[in-house]
Design a protein around this motif. Sequence first.
Motif, PDB file in Angstrom:
ATOM      1  N   ILE A 459      -3.691   5.795  -0.639  1.00 29.12           N
ATOM      2  CA  ILE A 459      -3.798   4.540   0.176  1.00 29.12           C
ATOM      3  C   ILE A 459      -2.741   3.650  -0.123  1.00 29.12           C
ATOM      4  O   ILE A 459      -2.495   3.077  -1.343  1.00 29.12           O
ATOM      5  N   HIS A 460      -1.981   3.049   0.764  1.00 31.24           N
ATOM      6  CA  HIS A 460      -0.859   1.814   0.235  1.00 31.24           C
ATOM      7  C   HIS A 460      -1.719   0.608   0.853  1.00 31.24           C
ATOM      8  O   HIS A 460      -1.864   0.547   2.075  1.00 31.24           O
ATOM      9  N   MET A 461      -1.653  -0.426  -0.040  1.00 28.57           N
ATOM     10  CA  MET A 461      -1.992  -1.779   0.310  1.00 28.57           C
ATOM     11  C   MET A 461      -1.429  -2.843  -0.175  1.00 28.57           C
ATOM     12  O   MET A 461      -0.531  -2.505  -1.052  1.00 28.57           O
ATOM     13  N   TYR A 462      -1.147  -4.114   0.580  1.00 28.40           N
ATOM     14  CA  TYR A 462      -0.236  -5.058   0.414  1.00 28.40           C
ATOM     15  C   TYR A 462      -0.935  -6.093  -0.376  1.00 28.40           C
ATOM     16  O   TYR A 462      -2.378  -5.989  -0.454  1.00 28.40           O
ATOM     17  N   GLU A 463      -0.273  -7.144  -0.901  1.00 35.78           N
ATOM     18  CA  GLU A 463      -0.898  -8.193  -1.740  1.00 35.78           C
ATOM     19  C   GLU A 463      -2.215  -8.803  -1.061  1.00 35.78           C
ATOM     20  O   GLU A 463      -3.171  -9.108  -1.754  1.00 35.78           O
ATOM     21  N   ALA A 464      -1.893  -8.975   0.322  1.00 39.18           N
ATOM     22  CA  ALA A 464      -2.872  -9.731   1.105  1.00 39.18           C
ATOM     23  C   ALA A 464      -4.319  -9.069   0.961  1.00 39.18           C
ATOM     24  O   ALA A 464      -5.324  -9.258   1.504  1.00 39.18           O
ATOM     25  N   GLN A 465      -4.421  -7.697   0.691  1.00 39.84           N
ATOM     26  CA  GLN A 465      -5.499  -6.793   0.727  1.00 39.84           C
ATOM     27  C   GLN A 465      -6.169  -6.786  -0.422  1.00 39.84           C
ATOM     28  O   GLN A 465      -7.208  -5.808  -0.705  1.00 39.84           O
ATOM     29  N   ARG A 466      -5.702  -7.489  -1.487  1.00 43.12           N
ATOM     30  CA  ARG A 466      -6.217  -7.465  -2.901  1.00 43.12           C
ATOM     31  C   ARG A 466      -7.789  -7.446  -2.926  1.00 43.12           C
ATOM     32  O   ARG A 466      -8.535  -6.918  -3.718  1.00 43.12           O
ATOM     33  N   LEU A 467      -8.448  -8.493  -2.369  1.00 45.42           N
ATOM     34  CA  LEU A 467      -9.795  -8.545  -2.481  1.00 45.42           C
ATOM     35  C   LEU A 467     -10.536  -7.066  -1.813  1.00 45.42           C
ATOM     36  O   LEU A 467     -11.602  -6.769  -2.512  1.00 45.42           O
ATOM     37  N   ARG A 468     -10.025  -6.553  -0.952  1.00 47.89           N
ATOM     38  CA  ARG A 468     -10.440  -5.377  -0.530  1.00 47.89           C
ATOM     39  C   ARG A 468     -10.576  -4.239  -1.581  1.00 47.89           C
ATOM     40  O   ARG A 468     -11.262  -3.479  -1.802  1.00 47.89           O
ATOM     41  N   MET A 469      -9.507  -4.377  -2.255  1.00 43.08           N
ATOM     42  CA  MET A 469      -9.118  -3.300  -3.231  1.00 43.08           C
ATOM     43  C   MET A 469     -10.151  -3.790  -4.382  1.00 43.08           C
ATOM     44  O   MET A 469     -10.585  -2.484  -4.902  1.00 43.08           O
ATOM     45  N   PHE A 470     -10.258  -4.796  -4.733  1.00 42.81           N
ATOM     46  CA  PHE A 470     -11.299  -4.929  -5.754  1.00 42.81           C
ATOM     47  C   PHE A 470     -12.888  -4.588  -5.299  1.00 42.81           C
ATOM     48  O   PHE A 470     -13.365  -3.959  -6.197  1.00 42.81           O
ATOM     49  N   GLY A 471     -13.122  -4.909  -3.984  1.00 41.74           N
ATOM     50  CA  GLY A 471     -14.356  -4.255  -3.743  1.00 41.74           C
ATOM     51  C   GLY A 471     -14.419  -2.922  -3.901  1.00 41.74           C
ATOM     52  O   GLY A 471     -15.579  -2.105  -4.265  1.00 41.74           O
ATOM     53  N   PHE A 472     -13.454  -2.081  -3.621  1.00 42.87           N
ATOM     54  CA  PHE A 472     -13.408  -0.618  -3.647  1.00 42.87           C
ATOM     55  C   PHE A 472     -13.499  -0.241  -4.930  1.00 42.87           C
ATOM     56  O   PHE A 472     -14.382   1.035  -5.208  1.00 42.87           O
ATOM     57  N   VAL A 563     -10.230   6.794  -9.616  1.00 43.36           N
ATOM     58  CA  VAL A 563      -9.051   5.760  -8.948  1.00 43.36           C
ATOM     59  C   VAL A 563      -8.006   5.396  -9.908  1.00 43.36           C
ATOM     60  O   VAL A 563      -8.148   4.962 -11.048  1.00 43.36           O
ATOM     61  N   MET A 564      -6.864   5.596  -9.256  1.00 45.18           N
ATOM     62  CA  MET A 564      -5.422   5.065  -9.917  1.00 45.18           C
ATOM     63  C   MET A 564      -4.932   4.034  -9.093  1.00 45.18           C
ATOM     64  O   MET A 564      -4.551   4.285  -7.849  1.00 45.18           O
ATOM     65  N   ILE A 565      -4.821   2.810  -9.623  1.00 46.05           N
ATOM     66  CA  ILE A 565      -4.270   1.701  -9.060  1.00 46.05           C
ATOM     67  C   ILE A 565      -2.829   1.348  -9.572  1.00 46.05           C
ATOM     68  O   ILE A 565      -2.818   1.263 -10.699  1.00 46.05           O
ATOM     69  N   ILE A 566      -1.828   1.587  -8.830  1.00 44.77           N
ATOM     70  CA  ILE A 566      -0.370   1.377  -9.138  1.00 44.77           C
ATOM     71  C   ILE A 566       0.258  -0.168  -8.757  1.00 44.77           C
ATOM     72  O   ILE A 566       0.156  -0.358  -7.430  1.00 44.77           O
ATOM     73  N   GLU A 567       0.059  -0.902  -9.718  1.00 40.68           N
ATOM     74  CA  GLU A 567       0.656  -2.260  -9.118  1.00 40.68           C
ATOM     75  C   GLU A 567       2.218  -2.292  -9.062  1.00 40.68           C
ATOM     76  O   GLU A 567       2.864  -1.605  -9.981  1.00 40.68           O
ATOM     77  N   ASN A 568       2.727  -3.187  -8.228  1.00 38.91           N
ATOM     78  CA  ASN A 568       4.180  -3.001  -7.806  1.00 38.91           C
ATOM     79  C   ASN A 568       4.744  -1.672  -7.607  1.00 38.91           C
ATOM     80  O   ASN A 568       5.608  -1.440  -8.293  1.00 38.91           O
ATOM     81  N   SER A 597       1.687  -3.313  -3.265  1.00 35.54           N
ATOM     82  CA  SER A 597       3.251  -3.505  -3.259  1.00 35.54           C
ATOM     83  C   SER A 597       3.079  -4.940  -2.604  1.00 35.54           C
ATOM     84  O   SER A 597       2.324  -5.450  -1.874  1.00 35.54           O
ATOM     85  N   LYS A 598       4.474  -5.574  -2.736  1.00 37.58           N
ATOM     86  CA  LYS A 598       4.724  -6.844  -1.993  1.00 37.58           C
ATOM     87  C   LYS A 598       4.715  -6.753  -0.534  1.00 37.58           C
ATOM     88  O   LYS A 598       4.950  -5.259  -0.247  1.00 37.58           O
ATOM     89  N   GLU A 599       4.769  -7.608   0.267  1.00 43.47           N
ATOM     90  CA  GLU A 599       5.034  -7.418   1.757  1.00 43.47           C
ATOM     91  C   GLU A 599       6.330  -6.929   2.119  1.00 43.47           C
ATOM     92  O   GLU A 599       6.513  -6.065   3.044  1.00 43.47           O
ATOM     93  N   VAL A 613       1.932   8.726   0.440  1.00 42.63           N
ATOM     94  CA  VAL A 613       0.728   8.577   1.269  1.00 42.63           C
ATOM     95  C   VAL A 613       0.498   9.809   2.140  1.00 42.63           C
ATOM     96  O   VAL A 613      -0.455  10.310   2.164  1.00 42.63           O
ATOM     97  N   ARG A 614       1.757  10.489   2.388  1.00 45.80           N
ATOM     98  CA  ARG A 614       1.730  11.408   3.625  1.00 45.80           C
ATOM     99  C   ARG A 614       1.436  12.805   2.683  1.00 45.80           C
ATOM    100  O   ARG A 614       0.688  13.917   3.266  1.00 45.80           O
ATOM    101  N   THR A 615       1.869  13.000   1.354  1.00 45.76           N
ATOM    102  CA  THR A 615       1.855  14.428   0.776  1.00 45.76           C
ATOM    103  C   THR A 615       1.376  14.198  -0.732  1.00 45.76           C
ATOM    104  O   THR A 615       1.771  13.243  -1.321  1.00 45.76           O
ATOM    105  N   ASN A 616       0.596  15.368  -1.284  1.00 46.24           N
ATOM    106  CA  ASN A 616       0.267  15.324  -2.553  1.00 46.24           C
ATOM    107  C   ASN A 616       1.576  16.489  -3.238  1.00 46.24           C
ATOM    108  O   ASN A 616       1.234  17.081  -4.211  1.00 46.24           O
ATOM    109  N   ASP A 617       2.252  17.189  -2.423  1.00 44.76           N
ATOM    110  CA  ASP A 617       2.838  18.321  -2.687  1.00 44.76           C
ATOM    111  C   ASP A 617       4.116  17.785  -3.810  1.00 44.76           C
ATOM    112  O   ASP A 617       5.054  17.293  -3.027  1.00 44.76           O
ATOM    113  N   GLY A 618       4.031  18.144  -4.901  1.00 46.29           N
ATOM    114  CA  GLY A 618       5.036  17.535  -5.856  1.00 46.29           C
ATOM    115  C   GLY A 618       6.444  18.179  -5.422  1.00 46.29           C
ATOM    116  O   GLY A 618       7.448  17.454  -5.499  1.00 46.29           O
TER     117      GLY A 618
END
Length: 700
Positions: A459-472, A563-568, A597-599, A613-618
């Motif tokens: 999942i790709h989330m922007y800085e504005a969605q950080r609280l949602r990420m913490f909840g998850f 869960v793997m969260i990758i900042e920036n 990521s940033k906006e 986001v689209r694929t897991n195929d390395g």
Amino acid sequence: MDIFNTPIEYLKGVGPQRAEILKKETGVFTYKDLLYYYPFRHIDKTRFYKITEVDANSPYVQILVRLKSFEIIGEKQTKRLVARAVDDTGEIELVWFKGLKWMEKILRVNQLYILFAKPSFFNGKLQMAHPELEVFSKETQEKGNLSLQPVYSSTEKLKQFSLDSKGLQKLVANLLDVVANEIKEVLPDYVLEKYKLISNKEAISNIHFPVSAHLLNRAQATLKFQELFFIQLKLLKIKHLRTQKFKGNIFVNVGEKFNYFYENLLPFELTNAQKKVLKEIRWDSQRGAQMNRLVQGDVGSGKTVVALMSMLLAIDNGFQACLMAPTEILATQHYVSISSMLQDGLVRIALLTGSTKKKDRTRILEDLKNGNLDILVGTHALIEDTVVFKQLGLAVIDEQHRFGVEQRAKLWKKNPIPPHVLVMTATPIPRTLAMSLYGDLDISVINELPVGRKPIKTIHMYEAQRLRMFGFMKQEIAKGRQVYVVYPLIQESAKLDLKNLEDGIETLSREFPLPKYRISIVHGQLKPDEKEFEMQRFVKGETQIMVATTVIEVGVNVPNASVMIIENAERFGLSQLHQLRGRVGRGSEQSFCILMSKEKLSKEGKIRLETMVRTNDGFEISEVDLQLRGPGNIEGTQQSGVLDLKLADLAQDQNILIEARKTVQEIMGNDPELLKPEHMVLRSFFNKPSAAGITLDKIS
């Protein structure tokens, strides 16, 4: 003496001073070096445009005009020379801000001039700033000025010696006058005919000074084919040398240890892809030639089990095996993983790294020499002279691109008959890149996940969605799961990035307070024992969150982490994002990767995150990475030393590479020693040490 090896200072127009600067700035030492210093683009001067045909969107264009007037206007900073020029369709303004006195001396009203520049609009007028200027004379009329002109890479230092693109162009023209008739063919005639290639002489002449756009295209196609053909010829010749000249130990038996492990200890059912690779290894180890096989498998695809079963095969045939990894973390991880799979003391295994205590090291080295040790796992400590095997039959090298050629070659010398070599990588390599980097190895691919593993949701989330990420994060921790939070740590700005990490820890500590939550912290500036202590807390489940830099990219296996969260995330390359994502998804539960990521993202940043986001195929990811970054920047390829490409582009020229490799395979299949008369021209490639460069140390 070969004219092409003539030192560059002897070329007309060079001399000692210019030669020195050419060597330093461009690596041009000889006539041959300058001949292969190709232009990076060509300027189209194949036609004259009319003034009314061009506008501000036009590229650089060439127009034929008559000068009507010119004057110097303005004061000091605003001083400029402005001229009016016309053709039979309209008027254009010309402007110069530098060299005004010189231009004032040379300009002549009513003179016909050829102008070359990028048009623009200023104050509603069509204008050219600092155009290239040439008098249209009778001689120009006879000779013509309609050509594709080469543009060469230059530098500020070269320009101080009048070696800008035009200066270099003159030198190349002088060189072609001297050597054009000495340029010999490098490919067999039947190859030229089959692929409709032009001669080497025509190709080199037209890459520098094309007679037409059509011939420029044919020159590019010919020289690209040559480049890729000779890379493949070198690699497949090395492969032939290996199989013919280097004997390999023969593993006759599938014995007691292999069978016991397969029937009683195997932690999961092998996938069809793993079975296929094991069959290929089994076949390789029976034919009496040294095995050199690359196993590509995505993170979590089960390469370690394949490596272990291959090592058991060696042990059942009376040999020892070793596994060399690039870092202590990864070596330790392999040791723990293999030891836990073996149980029951089925074989004798030890770990040797830079941190191994002297007393333990002495015992390990003694056991190894006496044959009381079956498997040695370690870092580059394995290649030290003090490490002596009784009989090494198989060397497994993990992530081989992180080792230099000489380091790998040292492993070969640990046994009178070189051991079989199994190279593993979790960095999926695009097919064209694999052909060019590892074309001398046999390649196997593990492209299935073990039974019961679920694909990771990204999942790709922007800085504005950080609280949602913490909840998850809190939801997953409440289920008993663990979470990685990874920050970039880039060498050039380590202090800045460490600050990011520290700020992140502060925010997380507020959001996930003690005693309900516990956090492990790992980064490259910790001492090894501190790092290990923090990692072990997370492995044992004493902490729920691990905040880390990319030190955890490889070598951490915690099935409970979901869960793997990758900042920036926009600051990471695609292959690194894929490696990090592979740290989760190791258990049977659904795992997630959240890319923060940033906006505002660059075009490349968007493509990277959308791809994740689209694929897991390395392999699909690696193809996109190749398109975005080119082969020189994909991990490990620069240090491989193989890909010194001047014209060919592996991302764009895949078809040429495939045809070149197919042709070389046919040649090596029918005439491996290149003895046929039509292959004499290819044999001369290997008679020049500089061209072939094949020594034992070069065989990687």
